[in-house]
Structures are given as structure tokens and as C-alpha cells.
Design an enzyme around this catalytic site. Structure first.
Site, short mmCIF file in Angstrom:
data_model
loop_
_atom_site.label_atom_id
_atom_site.label_comp_id
_atom_site.label_asym_id
_atom_site.label_seq_id
_atom_site.Cartn_x
_atom_site.Cartn_y
_atom_site.Cartn_z
N HIS A 124 0.72 -1.61 0.07
CA HIS A 124 0.24 -0.52 -0.17
C HIS A 124 0.74 1.26 -0.16
O HIS A 124 -0.08 2.21 -0.50
CB HIS A 124 -1.16 0.00 1.20
CG HIS A 124 -2.10 -1.32 1.35
ND1 HIS A 124 -3.03 -1.27 0.07
CD2 HIS A 124 -2.39 -2.03 2.23
CE1 HIS A 124 -3.89 -2.61 0.83
NE2 HIS A 124 -3.33 -3.19 1.54
N ASP A 161 -2.80 -10.81 -2.55
CA ASP A 161 -3.47 -10.06 -0.99
C ASP A 161 -4.95 -9.76 -1.21
O ASP A 161 -5.87 -9.00 -2.77
CB ASP A 161 -2.15 -9.03 -0.47
CG ASP A 161 -3.47 -8.37 0.58
OD1 ASP A 161 -2.37 -8.78 1.60
OD2 ASP A 161 -4.14 -7.37 0.95
N HIS A 163 -6.20 -7.14 -0.59
CA HIS A 163 -6.85 -5.21 -1.17
C HIS A 163 -5.91 -4.96 -1.86
O HIS A 163 -4.48 -6.05 -1.80
CB HIS A 163 -6.33 -4.68 0.63
CG HIS A 163 -6.81 -5.47 1.74
ND1 HIS A 163 -6.21 -6.67 2.94
CD2 HIS A 163 -8.22 -4.96 2.20
CE1 HIS A 163 -7.36 -6.08 3.78
NE2 HIS A 163 -7.97 -5.25 4.03
N ASP A 244 -4.66 -12.80 3.13
CA ASP A 244 -5.89 -12.33 4.09
C ASP A 244 -6.99 -12.82 3.27
O ASP A 244 -8.44 -12.05 3.30
CB ASP A 244 -6.22 -10.62 4.25
CG ASP A 244 -5.31 -10.47 3.32
OD1 ASP A 244 -5.28 -10.72 2.22
OD2 ASP A 244 -4.82 -9.03 3.78
#
Length: 306
Positions: A124, A161, A163, A244
Site C-alpha cells: 500500500h 492479497d 486488498h 487475507d
């Protein structure tokens, strides 16, 4: 040979009580990899990344800001989700340094594949902003190092991931030597990753809807994303390995199982063998249920070994 890069200071980065990105995450991964079946892995202490290596993807102001934050106690909050403790800056240097060292290892033949068991995660972090638990963009630092130090012309980053890796996309969206491919839940933090975000044709985003699971994930990668990766013919495969999207994870709503991570890893290893002489580097991103994280990371590393 598979090398494992980690450092004890990555366990000392502590965002505080109740924070999802806790030291227990890395502890769970390392304990899972302490089983007898992983005894043949070559374990390497992660070095510090250099300032020059960071500046390939981050602004000088961002690097200076992060390295200047060394609280004597407690934590400093960078945003709602991202905090730094006394050891955080050093952990960030080692996490990014692990990926650089792993790239060097596979490019020079000291290893065929590598897994970086480090935190804080990275995907991120944008050129000038720490966010989403991330200080430096570890996978991007490694990719830029592969281009600059090893002269590669085609580096692929596969990000599974849950996200979207908005920072990685921001860094490379105008760099045609890097192909960034991401599957992720949408809608979900950070709100990026629409299919129409394509960079200069080198960004492929493939959103999954809440509630989707193994079938949809495997179909998406098998029918859409893996063919794009093979067509690119990468000289090095990098993996943002977030776990995740697992059914047990508290921060998202996909329904993957640990076996799905073995499945995608096997196919990324096949990709590396087909085009890159087997060269693959993976680094830990998300995964916030400790049981699911340990099982998924074990499945991932087992597939890297095979």
C-alpha cells in the site's frame, strides 16, 4: 534451493494493543515454518535496504520522514491504520532489504526461489505516503532493484492479497518493464483496483466480489491472469503474498482456503520455470487470522519448495 529471509527486528515493530498487523502475525508464520518438513530451507538474516535502493521508488521526503520517526516509547500514528513504534523504522529497512537481497540471491544463482517472512508489509505504500500498515513498498523496491542492478527488461508482480496493491500500481503504472497483476476483493480498502486502471497497458486488475471463493479465484487466475503473465514472459516473478482472502480472515469477505494458496503458488512456480529459469521471490503482505495465516503461509512455502 529455497531461501528464507527474515530478521528479529520485524517482530519488534509494534503498532500497539489490538492492532490487526501485530507481531503475532510474523511469529505465527515463523513457528509454522519451524516444522521438520521445512528444515532444508536456507535461512538468511535480512540486511538493511540502502537509501539509494529506497529512492528508486520513494521520494526523498518520504524516506527522510519515516527514518526520522524513532519514538523512545509508545507509538506515533501516521494515519488511522499505520503506526510506528521504536523499532518500526529499522523493521521497515530490513523488510525492504529482505526483498532486495532475495532478488540478488535468485539472480546470482545462490537460490532458485525465496520467501521473505517480514513485516511491516509494503504494497500500500506509495512513492510519498505510508498507509495501510505499510511504510516502504517492499515488493516495489525489489522490482526496481531487479531493473537497475540486474538489467532486467521484464519483471512481473503477482499480487493475490485481498486488498488492492495501490502503492505498487502507483509506482509502476508508467513503467512498461513491470507487469503488475492483482486479484483482490472489491469494494474494500483502499478503494482502488478497478479493471479500467490499466497503466500503460502493464496493469491488470481483477476484482472479486464479497462472498466469492475458491472456484471464482482459481477460474480468474487460470483463465485471465496467468495467460497474461505467460504472454509477458517475465525474466523474474515477484509475488505479493497476502493471505487475507482466506475464509477466516476478519478484515475481508472472500472464502479462500489454504489449499488455494498452494494452488496459485504452484502455477506461479510453473510460470517462473517457463520463462525465468525458475527465479521467483515472494514476500509476506496481509493475513490477519493467525491460524489461517500459519496454514496458508505453510502451503505457500511448501509449494515454493516443490
Amino acid at each position: 534451493m529455497l531461501q528464507l529471509f527474515t530478521h528479529s527486528v520485524c517482530l519488534q515493530h509494534d503498532p500497539g494493543p489490538g492492532h490487526a498487523e501485530s507481531p503475532a502475525r510474523l511469529r505465527a508464520v515463523l513457528e509454522a515454518l519451524d516444522q521438520d518438513r521445512f528444515a532444508t530451507i536456507d535461512r538468511v538474516e535480512a540486511p538493511r535496504v540502502t537509501r539509494e535502493q529506497l529512492l528508486r521508488v520513494h521520494t526523498p521526503a518520504h524516506v527522510d520522514r519515516i527514518l526520522a520517526i524513532t519514538p523512545e516509547s509508545d507509538t506515533v500514528r501516521l494515519d488511522e491504520d499505520t503506526l510506528m513504534s521504536p523499532a518500526s523504522a529499522e523493521a521497515g529497512l530490513r523488510a525492504a532489504g529482505a526483498v532486495v537481497a532475495a532478488v540478488d540471491a535468485v539472480m546470482t544463482g545462490r537460490a532458485t526461489r525465496a520467501f521473505c517472512a517480514v513485516r511491516p508489509p509494503g504494497h500500500h505504500a506509495t512513492p510519498d505516503t505510508a498507509m495501510g500498515f505499510c511504510l516502504f513498498n517492499n515488493i516495489a523496491v525489489g522490482a526496481a532493484h531487479a531493473l537497475a542492478a540486474h538489467g532486467l527488461k521484464r519483471v512481473a508482480i503477482a499480487d493475490f492479497d485481498v486488498h488492492h496493491g495501490n502503492g505498487t500500481q502507483d509506482i509502476f503504472q508508467r513503467e512498461p518493464r513491470v507487469l503488475f497483476i492483482s486479484s483482490h476483493q472489491q469494494p474494500l480498502y483502499p478503494g482502488t483496483g478497478n479493471a479500467n486502471e490499466q497503466g500503460v497497458g502493464n496493469v491488470i486488475n481483477a476484482p472479486l466480489s464479497p462472498g466469492e471463493g475458491s472456484y471464482e479465484f482459481r477460474t480468474l487466475w487460470n483463465d485471465v491472469l496467468l495467460p497474461k503473465l505467460h504472454a509477458f514472459k517475465p525474466q523474474l516473478v515477484l509475488v505479493s503474498a497476502g493471505f487475507d482472502a482466506h475464509q477466516r480472515d476478519p478484515l475481508a469477505n472472500l472464502e479462500l482456503q489454504s489449499e488455494d494458496y498452494a494452488w496459485i503458488t504452484e502455477r506461479l512456480v510453473d510460470l517462473a520455470h517457463a520463462h525465468a529459469g525458475g527465479k521467483l521471490v515472494s514476500t509476506l503482505e496481509g493475513g490477519y487470522d493467525l491460524q489461517a495465516l500459519a496454514a496458508s503461509a505453510s502451503a505457500h512455502v511448501s509449494a515454493l519448495m516443490d
